[in-house]
Design an enzyme around this catalytic site. Structure first.
Site, PDB file in Angstrom:
ATOM      1  N   HIS A  30       0.828  -1.206   0.000  1.00  0.00           N
ATOM      2  CA  HIS A  30       0.000   0.000   0.000  1.00  0.00           C
ATOM      3  C   HIS A  30       0.862   1.256   0.000  1.00  0.00           C
ATOM      4  O   HIS A  30       0.505   2.275  -0.602  1.00  0.00           O
ATOM      5  CB  HIS A  30      -0.971   0.035   1.177  1.00  0.00           C
ATOM      6  CG  HIS A  30      -1.894   1.210   1.071  1.00  0.00           C
ATOM      7  ND1 HIS A  30      -3.030   1.188   0.287  1.00  0.00           N
ATOM      8  CD2 HIS A  30      -1.801   2.471   1.562  1.00  0.00           C
ATOM      9  CE1 HIS A  30      -3.603   2.380   0.314  1.00  0.00           C
ATOM     10  NE2 HIS A  30      -2.882   3.176   1.088  1.00  0.00           N
TER      11      HIS A  30
ATOM     12  N   HIS B 235       3.405  10.225   3.199  1.00  0.00           N
ATOM     13  CA  HIS B 235       3.063  11.268   2.224  1.00  0.00           C
ATOM     14  C   HIS B 235       3.995  12.479   2.295  1.00  0.00           C
ATOM     15  O   HIS B 235       4.370  13.040   1.269  1.00  0.00           O
ATOM     16  CB  HIS B 235       1.620  11.727   2.432  1.00  0.00           C
ATOM     17  CG  HIS B 235       0.616  10.657   2.119  1.00  0.00           C
ATOM     18  ND1 HIS B 235       0.533  10.060   0.877  1.00  0.00           N
ATOM     19  CD2 HIS B 235      -0.338  10.068   2.876  1.00  0.00           C
ATOM     20  CE1 HIS B 235      -0.440   9.168   0.889  1.00  0.00           C
ATOM     21  NE2 HIS B 235      -0.970   9.142   2.087  1.00  0.00           N
TER      22      HIS B 235
HETATM   23 ZN    ZN Z   1      -3.087   5.193   0.921  1.00  0.00          ZN
END
Ligand code: ZN
Length: 247
Positions: A205, A232
């Site tokens: 993922h 992120h």
């Molecule tokens: Zn994600």
């Protein structure tokens, strides 16, 4: 969410059905990287990364995205439903070239025990290492070579994951309201609370997220990316470093 074709050069653009600004998926539009990627600040759109990842994998560079709310639907926590919808709709070849970003020298960023690096390579590839804070979970890794691996088989089905202990705090902030054991791989004190789809689903993922975040560059990357315990914020920081490399 409604996805419509868009002309060459438009990129992937987000619009709220209620009106407001059109937000192009680009590094300069990023206003948040805490657990999800947000574009356009207040009144903008959140959690764009799985859609951008699926669009990249299908080969879609221009897309008009209309959202009923302020967030891309989470669906099953993976990119597979969006990938299948895009693949089913079909892709039209357009009369324009997608620019390429060639990694010339190593570009890296990181902090403490998290880091990410892009190395020169003839085409895109990625490797990811994840550690999880649970007594029965070992460190795990995943690799992705688009020339060899089918995205829809090895990357797209991997779901979002998170810690049970964080869920209540996120809910109090109005986040992760749709998270459940159906759409999130949940980690408790000793291990997973639900069955993973792959032994290394969490690392897969992370590659899904990485591909979506790097798509904010709007260019095909010729380089190999290695990430350790990143997320992120580091993905976007690497993308900015690659952009500033000037190639
Ligand atoms: Zn994600």
């Amino acid at each position: 969410m409604v996805l419509r074709p868009a002309p060459p050069g438009s990129g992937i653009v987000f619009r709220r059905a209620s009106g407001g600004a059109v937000i192009r998926a680009a590094l300069d539009a990023v206003t948040g990287t805490d657990g999800r990627v947000s574009l356009g600040g207040a009144g903008g759109v959140q959690t764009v990364e799985h859609l951008l990842s699926a669009a990249w994998a299908v080969g879609i560079d221009n897309l008009d995205v209309e959202l009923a709310g302020g967030e891309v639907p989470g669906m099953d926590g993976s990119a597979l439903p969006i990938f299948e919808a895009l693949r089913h709709a079909g892709v039209e070849r357009q009369d324009a070239m997608k620019p390429v970003l060639r990694v010339r020298t190593p570009v890296w960023t990181g902090e403490e025990s998290s880091w990410i690096v892009a190395l020169p390579a003839p085409r895109f590839g990625a490797a990811y290492i994840v550690t999880q804070d649970a007594s029965r979970l070992e460190d795990q890794a995943a690799t992705y070579d688009p020339a060899r691996d089918r995205y829809e088989e090895v990357i797209a089905p991997a779901r979002t994951w998170g810690y049970e202990r964080d869920a209540e705090a996120l809910r109090r902030r109005g986040l992760a309201l749709g998270a459940s054991l159906e759409n999130t791989l949940v980690i408790g004190a000793s291990g997973y609370l639900n069955a993973p789809r792959f032994p290394n689903e969490a690392a897969r993922h992370k590659i899904l997220d990485l591909v979506g975040d790097l798509a904010l560059l709007g260019r095909d990357i010729h380089g190999y990316v290695i990430a350790v315990r990143a997320g992120h914020r580091l993905h976007v920081a690497l993308a900015r470093g690659l952009r500033d490399q000037g190639e």
